[in-house]
Design an enzyme around this catalytic site. Structure first.
Site, PDB file in Angstrom:
ATOM      1  N   ASP A  31       0.819  -1.225   0.000  1.00  0.00           N
ATOM      2  CA  ASP A  31       0.000   0.000   0.000  1.00  0.00           C
ATOM      3  C   ASP A  31       0.844   1.262   0.000  1.00  0.00           C
ATOM      4  OD1 ASP A  31      -2.337  -1.698   0.390  1.00  0.00           O
ATOM      5  OD2 ASP A  31      -1.631  -1.889   2.443  1.00  0.00           O
ATOM      6  N   LYS A  53       2.182   2.313  -5.018  1.00  0.00           N
ATOM      7  CA  LYS A  53       2.822   1.826  -6.251  1.00  0.00           C
ATOM      8  C   LYS A  53       1.968   2.124  -7.471  1.00  0.00           C
ATOM      9  CE  LYS A  53       2.795  -2.334  -4.609  1.00  0.00           C
ATOM     10  NZ  LYS A  53       2.383  -2.100  -3.213  1.00  0.00           N
ATOM     11  N   GLY A 113      -4.913  -4.362  -5.240  1.00  0.00           N
ATOM     12  CA  GLY A 113      -5.604  -3.141  -4.849  1.00  0.00           C
ATOM     13  C   GLY A 113      -4.790  -1.887  -5.013  1.00  0.00           C
ATOM     14  N   HIS A 114      -4.712  -1.389  -6.234  1.00  0.00           N
ATOM     15  CA  HIS A 114      -4.078  -0.104  -6.491  1.00  0.00           C
ATOM     16  C   HIS A 114      -5.167   0.933  -6.680  1.00  0.00           C
ATOM     17  CE1 HIS A 114      -0.348  -2.047  -6.916  1.00  0.00           C
ATOM     18  NE2 HIS A 114      -0.520  -2.500  -8.137  1.00  0.00           N
ATOM     19  N   GLN A 157       1.762  -6.153  -3.662  1.00  0.00           N
ATOM     20  CA  GLN A 157       2.235  -6.376  -2.277  1.00  0.00           C
ATOM     21  C   GLN A 157       3.644  -5.779  -2.136  1.00  0.00           C
ATOM     22  OE1 GLN A 157       1.111  -9.686  -3.784  1.00  0.00           O
ATOM     23  NE2 GLN A 157      -0.875  -8.807  -3.438  1.00  0.00           N
TER      24      GLN A 157
HETATM   25  P1  GDP Z   1      -0.543   0.577  -3.757  1.00  0.00           P
HETATM   26  O1  GDP Z   1      -1.243  -0.695  -3.536  1.00  0.00           O
HETATM   27  O2  GDP Z   1       0.904   0.504  -3.376  1.00  0.00           O
HETATM   28  O3  GDP Z   1      -0.739   1.140  -5.133  1.00  0.00           O
HETATM   29  O4  GDP Z   1      -1.157   1.627  -2.758  1.00  0.00           O
HETATM   30  P2  GDP Z   1      -2.692   2.006  -2.576  1.00  0.00           P
HETATM   31  O5  GDP Z   1      -3.262   2.348  -3.883  1.00  0.00           O
HETATM   32  O6  GDP Z   1      -3.405   1.021  -1.746  1.00  0.00           O
HETATM   33  O7  GDP Z   1      -2.542   3.267  -1.663  1.00  0.00           O
HETATM   34  C1  GDP Z   1      -2.184   4.389  -2.179  1.00  0.00           C
HETATM   35  C2  GDP Z   1      -3.175   5.426  -1.713  1.00  0.00           C
HETATM   36  O8  GDP Z   1      -2.468   6.547  -1.361  1.00  0.00           O
HETATM   37  C3  GDP Z   1      -4.121   5.838  -2.803  1.00  0.00           C
HETATM   38  O9  GDP Z   1      -5.363   6.197  -2.259  1.00  0.00           O
HETATM   39  C4  GDP Z   1      -3.421   7.030  -3.422  1.00  0.00           C
HETATM   40  O10 GDP Z   1      -4.309   7.924  -4.040  1.00  0.00           O
HETATM   41  C5  GDP Z   1      -2.788   7.633  -2.205  1.00  0.00           C
HETATM   42  N1  GDP Z   1      -1.526   8.307  -2.464  1.00  0.00           N
HETATM   43  C6  GDP Z   1      -0.521   7.946  -3.306  1.00  0.00           C
HETATM   44  N2  GDP Z   1       0.497   8.814  -3.212  1.00  0.00           N
HETATM   45  C7  GDP Z   1       0.141   9.738  -2.274  1.00  0.00           C
HETATM   46  C8  GDP Z   1       0.782  10.888  -1.712  1.00  0.00           C
HETATM   47  O11 GDP Z   1       1.899  11.236  -2.044  1.00  0.00           O
HETATM   48  N3  GDP Z   1       0.093  11.565  -0.733  1.00  0.00           N
HETATM   49  C9  GDP Z   1      -1.159  11.207  -0.324  1.00  0.00           C
HETATM   50  N4  GDP Z   1      -1.745  11.913   0.639  1.00  0.00           N
HETATM   51  N5  GDP Z   1      -1.788  10.135  -0.836  1.00  0.00           N
HETATM   52  C10 GDP Z   1      -1.158   9.413  -1.787  1.00  0.00           C
END
Ligand code: GDP
Length: 442
Positions: A13, A16, A40-41, A240
């Protein structure tokens, strides 16, 4: 840089999806190489939010090829729902390619995943109960069903029958428990077998999934080679993260695949030399979902601020994430394991107003020994207490920062400290959820 892997550097999370989305703009192909629909992105595009569990984030660009590689395990029902959802929102999915060798999550995998977790009781792993672990287990047992099997009804039926034969004992236990629960709930009527496990129904249903998926099924390793040979940029999108790696993570509280960069070769069918760059993605703090050791966990107001301001709720499950200080011992471990060439730090904006900031620079074991490296022994990690370096916080809203000079000095110092400690440059910094809310440093 034709081949670039994007890897979660913590417990998942990290954001990515957004980094992949930004790089995908300059790539021709985006490939998922491991995991299943437990990913879950979230991507925010023009104020509209898109959530992906299985399909690579690059799908929002109609001209890019998006690949679900052989290393992914996929639930065809969920893949088709995701395809339908995107089509309804006007997204063209014609360029989505699914490896014929990817393994299928079958209904019995989902049932056995839940049953396994229930059986483990207080020792449960905290899986997403989507059948991913049991599916990978069947792959290793050589009784898995692959995407290509959907295209031949006879083979499909034979393989499902063989797989069910292996699971009779476990499935029988399940139906006994189901019967007991029904009795306890005072439900009347005959006990009927679970229709999801009927060989005929399952075969028919999966043949129809095969018809719908057929235009997408391909020899995806060849597609990757062709793209790389043509000098195109291919992004290998990790799901992950490093500390959840089946071999190198905090076993058994890990995922059932290898999310580290090396796994991109196996899960996509390319060679190690095809990966030119490895970008690790870490938050400016740390989070973890589910059970397992998390040395820098905070159960106070600072942790609460990270949770709320960072919106730390699972994309797939909605579960609250555990939050804590950035752990540089673990991050340095992730840098080495992945052979990272650069680091992205996301969510720096979330730390606004927290002063001082802390980062873990070593652990102290229960016996008082100082540990500079991530302990390989589970018991030591469970008892490890972090030792922190304190750094000054910042009070400014970072959401509008677009260049390094827009960032407050304390924020820059924080980034420099991280980069120096782990030994790779920080090329990209996230300052908000929006796609444009980033600062490129190099
Ligand atoms: P992933 O699985 O690694 O892609 O991560 P997730 O999508 O679950 O979580 C990323 C969340 O953080 C999403 O809701 C994005 O919109 C948000 N996000 C990503 N980069 C940033 C950031 O720099 N600042 C903030 N506040 N939110 C972010």
């Amino acid at each position: 840089m034709p081949g670039i892997a994007i890897i979660g550097a913590q417990w998942g999370d990290e954001g990515k999806g957004k980094v992949t989305d930004l790089l995908a703009e300059h790539a021709e192909m985006i490939v998922r190489f491991q995991g299943g629909n437990n990913a879950g992105h979230t991507i925010v595009r023009d104020g509209e939010e898109f959530k992906f569990h299985l399909i690579p984030s690059g799908i929002l660009y109609s001209e890019k090829t998006c690949v679900i590689g052989n290393g992914v395990v996929l639930d065809p029902r969920i893949l088709l729902a995701e395809i339908d959802g995107l089509k309804r929102r006007g997204i063209d999915v014609g360029n989505l390619k699914v490896s014929a060798n990817a393994h299928l999550i079958m209904p019995y995998h989902v049932l056995l995943d839940t049953a396994g977790e229930v059986k483990l009781g207080k020792y449960s792993i905290g899986t997403t109960r989507r059948g991913i672990g049991p599916c990978y287990a069947d792959k290793a047992l050589r009784i898995g069903i692959r995407v290509q099997d959907l295209l031949d009804e006879k083979i499909l039926r034979t393989k499902i029958r063989a797989a069910l034969a292996f699971k009779q004992q476990a499935l029988r236990e399940l139906s006994v428990r189901r019967r007991k629960l029904r009795r306890e709930a005072g439900e009347e009527g005959e006990d009927s077998p679970d229709p999801r496990l009927d060989l005929h129904t399952m075969t028919e249903e999966h043949v129809s999934f095969g018809h719908r998926l057929e235009p997408h099924i391909a020899d995806t390793a060849r597609l990757c080679w062709d793209a790389l040979d043509a000098g195109q940029t291919v992004v290998f999108e990790g799901a992950q993260a490093t500390l959840l790696d089946l071999d190198h993570g905090t076993y058994p509280f890990v995922t059932s695949s290898n999310p580290i960069a090396g796994a991109a070769t196996i899960g996509a069918g390319v060679g190690p030399t095809d990966i030119d760059e490895v970008w690790g993605v870490a938050k400016a703090y740390a989070t973890r979902v589910g059970a397992g050791p998390f040395p820098t966990e905070l159960e106070d107001d600072v942790g609460r601020q990270m949770l709320e301001r960072g919106q730390e709720y699972g994309t797939t499950t909605g579960r609250e994430r555990r939050c804590g200080w950035l752990d540089l011992v673990a991050l340095r471990y992730a840098v080495r394991l992945n052979g990272m060439t650069a680091l992205t730090i996301t969510k720096l904006d979330v730390l606004k107003g927290i002063d001082p900031l802390r980062v873990a620079v070593r652990y102290r074991s229960r016996e008082g020994a100082l540990l500079d490296h991530f302990p390989y022994h589970q018991s030591i990690l469970h008892g490890a207490a972090p030792e922190y370096e304190e750094l000054p916080g910042f009070d400014a809203d970072l959401g509008a920062c677009r260049s390094e000079s827009d960032l407050p000095r304390e924020a820059r110092d924080y980034l420099d400290f991280i980069a120096d400690f782990v030994g790779v440059p920080i090329d990209l910094v996230g300052v908000g959820p929006g796609r444009e809310q980033v600062v490129w440093r190099d």
